[in-house]
Write an enzyme that holds these catalytic residues in place. Structure first.
Site, short mmCIF file in Angstrom:
data_model
loop_
_atom_site.label_atom_id
_atom_site.label_comp_id
_atom_site.label_asym_id
_atom_site.label_seq_id
_atom_site.Cartn_x
_atom_site.Cartn_y
_atom_site.Cartn_z
N GLU A 1 8.70 -4.65 -4.84
CA GLU A 1 7.95 -5.36 -3.79
C GLU A 1 6.71 -6.07 -4.34
OE1 GLU A 1 6.51 -2.75 -0.70
OE2 GLU A 1 5.78 -4.41 0.54
N TRP B 1 6.42 -0.16 -4.94
CA TRP B 1 5.25 -1.01 -4.73
C TRP B 1 4.06 -0.35 -5.42
CZ3 TRP B 1 0.48 0.06 -2.40
CH2 TRP B 1 -0.41 -1.04 -2.43
N HIS C 1 10.36 -5.94 4.46
CA HIS C 1 9.34 -5.16 5.12
C HIS C 1 8.86 -6.04 6.27
CE1 HIS C 1 7.96 -1.85 2.11
NE2 HIS C 1 9.21 -1.71 2.51
N LYS D 1 3.25 -8.75 -3.96
CA LYS D 1 2.13 -9.00 -3.04
C LYS D 1 1.25 -10.09 -3.64
CE LYS D 1 -1.10 -6.17 -0.34
NZ LYS D 1 -1.36 -4.81 0.11
N ASP E 1 -0.59 -5.77 7.74
CA ASP E 1 0.22 -4.70 8.36
C ASP E 1 0.01 -4.48 9.84
OD1 ASP E 1 1.53 -3.61 5.84
OD2 ASP E 1 -0.58 -3.56 5.28
N ASP F 1 -5.25 -9.00 6.73
CA ASP F 1 -4.50 -7.75 6.80
C ASP F 1 -3.01 -8.02 6.87
OD1 ASP F 1 -4.19 -4.85 7.19
OD2 ASP F 1 -3.35 -5.51 9.10
N ASP G 1 7.88 -8.53 1.83
CA ASP G 1 7.06 -8.04 2.93
C ASP G 1 6.45 -9.25 3.62
OD1 ASP G 1 4.61 -7.19 4.32
OD2 ASP G 1 4.92 -5.23 3.41
N HIS H 1 2.84 -10.29 2.81
CA HIS H 1 2.39 -10.30 1.41
C HIS H 1 2.30 -11.67 0.76
CE1 HIS H 1 3.06 -5.81 0.31
NE2 HIS H 1 2.30 -5.97 1.36
N ASP I 1 7.12 -2.24 8.11
CA ASP I 1 5.94 -1.80 7.37
C ASP I 1 4.68 -2.27 8.08
OD1 ASP I 1 4.13 -0.89 5.58
OD2 ASP I 1 4.62 -2.29 3.98
C1 RNT Z 1 1.55 -2.33 0.57
C2 RNT Z 1 3.01 -2.45 0.70
C3 RNT Z 1 3.77 -1.16 0.78
C4 RNT Z 1 3.05 -0.13 1.62
C5 RNT Z 1 3.81 1.14 1.77
C6 RNT Z 1 2.98 2.22 2.37
O1 RNT Z 1 0.90 -3.52 0.65
O2 RNT Z 1 3.33 -3.25 1.79
O3 RNT Z 1 5.05 -1.40 1.21
O4 RNT Z 1 2.74 -0.63 2.88
O5 RNT Z 1 4.35 1.49 0.57
ZN ZN Z 2 5.41 -3.43 2.33
#
Ligand code: RNT
Ligand code: ZN
Length: 422
Positions: free
Chosen positions: A231, A190, A291, A233, A301, A299, A264, A267, A331
């Site tokens: 990955e 990523w 993820h 986003k 996460d 946000d 993810d 994302h 994640d």
């Molecule tokens: C970031 C990604 C990635 C990170 C990690 C720390 O937006 O989700 O996976 O969270 O690599």
């Molecule tokens: Zn991620």
């Protein structure tokens, strides 16, 4: 919460077991199936994505952790001790997902392009001891050479080369982990690359990223030990207008090069889920890395809760029989609550979601097959009040981990005796 006694729990479980049996679901078989699933716990929840390079570099490049709950792990020893506790409160055998900057470099300054498997020896030994697998990630952020927000797609060749070398070195580390632990390590790339404001040239950075990835993946590594994931986003902090590694970019790349596609959950567009993507992407890529995360507004996460999005993801994995081709990782990072509790809550929820999906009766699919959409909806709603929680508690007991919220007491006492003294 008032805790039920073991005898209460046995009674509730046996009632639940027969209710499910009436619907053609074998709860014992579900527990066995669930026990074979490993979730990859992300090391970075334990220290707010800090790493152990001791360079004083602040977290940035699109990642932000908020909160200052006491007791953050400051050393690899502390992080492993915290993970030990978290793992002891989660049923089943799981994996560790490590980021490159969590290596143990002694007092030396080892730059990212110089990392070697030996810097991860203690982690590998720790995992081996627990018969756990490991996954890995190059760390393409929190570094002076990423300070303008570009890494693998950087306009300057010297900077790109540095990050290419880091990713190549990371693959070697991942392969060493896979070989040592006897289970393939998924190394996930990523990068934060993107623009805060509207770019003029959206194409060149993507061409450079493709070229960098080709160089990174040029050396063949045996899939017995190592798998490559990428990955995407949609946007991040500081890359609101343009992200080089978008979904279309990596989806196309993964299809073309048959790489593992990482999705993810945080994302995508804030109202867009990843559950519906699985049955499509699985037709075109060999495997998927998840993820599991929870997006809240801007946000991506937050700690995973047992919400509709999570249940939709786990239902897809089970209904489409995708578990064999899916690597489930977590994640999220929250520094406003006890960090060990965050791991336990997120992982237990992911397992609960999987269990709920595995407890689905065959009548649901049958109704749809026969075109009886009324029954499908009626059953789906009735299932929400089935006693799956009793099966979960029985599962925790058979796996020798606390049922109900009893795990929280252990976290609290560790907080008093260990975390408070940090
Ligand atoms: C970031 C990604 C990635 C990170 C990690 C720390 O937006 O989700 O996976 O969270 O690599
Ligand atoms: Zn991620």
């Amino acid at each position: 919460m008032k805790r039920s006694t073991k005898l209460d729990r046995q009674k509730t479980y046996s009632a639940a077991k027969s209710l499910y049996a009436d619907m053609g679901v074998n709860t014992e078989a579900v527990m066995r199936k669930l026990s074979k699933i490993s979730i990859s716990l992300h090391c970075w929840q334990g220290d707010d994505v800090g790493g152990f390079e001791n360079t004083g570099a602040a977290l940035g490049d699109g990642l932000a952790v908020t909160g200052n709950y006491p007791g953050r792990a400051r050393t690899p020893q502390e992080l492993r001790a915290d993970l030990d506790l978290a793992l002891s409160l989660i049923p089943g055998r799981h994996r560790l997902n490590l980021h490159a900057f969590y290596g143990e470099f002694g007092n030396k300054r080892v730059d990212r392009n110089e990392i070697k498997p030996r810097h991860y020896k203690n982690w590998i030994d720790w995992a081996k001891d627990k018969k756990m697998g490991m996954d890995f990630n190059p760390t393409c952020f929190s570094h002076p050479k990423a300070s303008d927000g570009f890494t693998l797609s950087h306009p300057k060749k010297a900077i790109r080369d540095f990050w290419i070398e880091h990713c190549q070195a990371s693959r070697e580390v991942g392969a060493a982990m896979g070989r040592a632990l006897g289970t393939p390590c998924v190394t996930n790339v990523w990068i934060p690359d993107g623009y805060k404001d509207t770019p003029v040239d959206r194409l060149s950075p993507r061409q450079r990223l493709e070229d960098s990835l080709d160089q990174i993946f040029a050396k063949r590594l045996s899939p017995k030990h190592h798998l490559d994931a990428v990955e995407c986003k949609l946007f991040g902090i500081g890359s609101e207008s343009y992200v080089v590694g978008s979904h279309e970019f990596y989806m196309g790349y993964a299809v073309k090069k048959q790489k593992v596609l990482c999705l993810d959950a945080g994302h995508f567009h804030p109202t867009e889920g990843i559950a519906d993507k699985l049955s499509s992407v699985m037709l075109h890529v060999p495997e998927v890395l998840l993820h599991v995360s929870r997006g809240v507004r801007w946000d991506s996460d937050h700690v995973v809760t047992l919400d509709d999005q999570l249940q939709a993801i786990t239902a897809e994995l089970v209904r489409c029989k995708l578990l064999d081709r899916t690597h489930i990782g977590l994640d999220f990072f929250d520094a406003s609550i006890n960090r060990i509790a965050a791991w336990v809550i997120g992982t237990r929820n992911t397992l609960k979601g999987l269990m709920m999906a595995m407890l689905e009766p065959p009548a649901l699919r049958k109704a749809e097959r026969e075109g009886d959409l009324t029954t499908r909806l009626a059953l789906m709603e009735e299932l929400k009040s089935m006693p799956w929680g009793a099966v979960w508690e029985a599962y925790c007991e058979t796996q020798n981990v606390p049922a109900g919220d009893a795990w929280l007491h252990q976290v609290r006492s560790y907080e008093k005796s260990v975390l408070a003294k940090r």
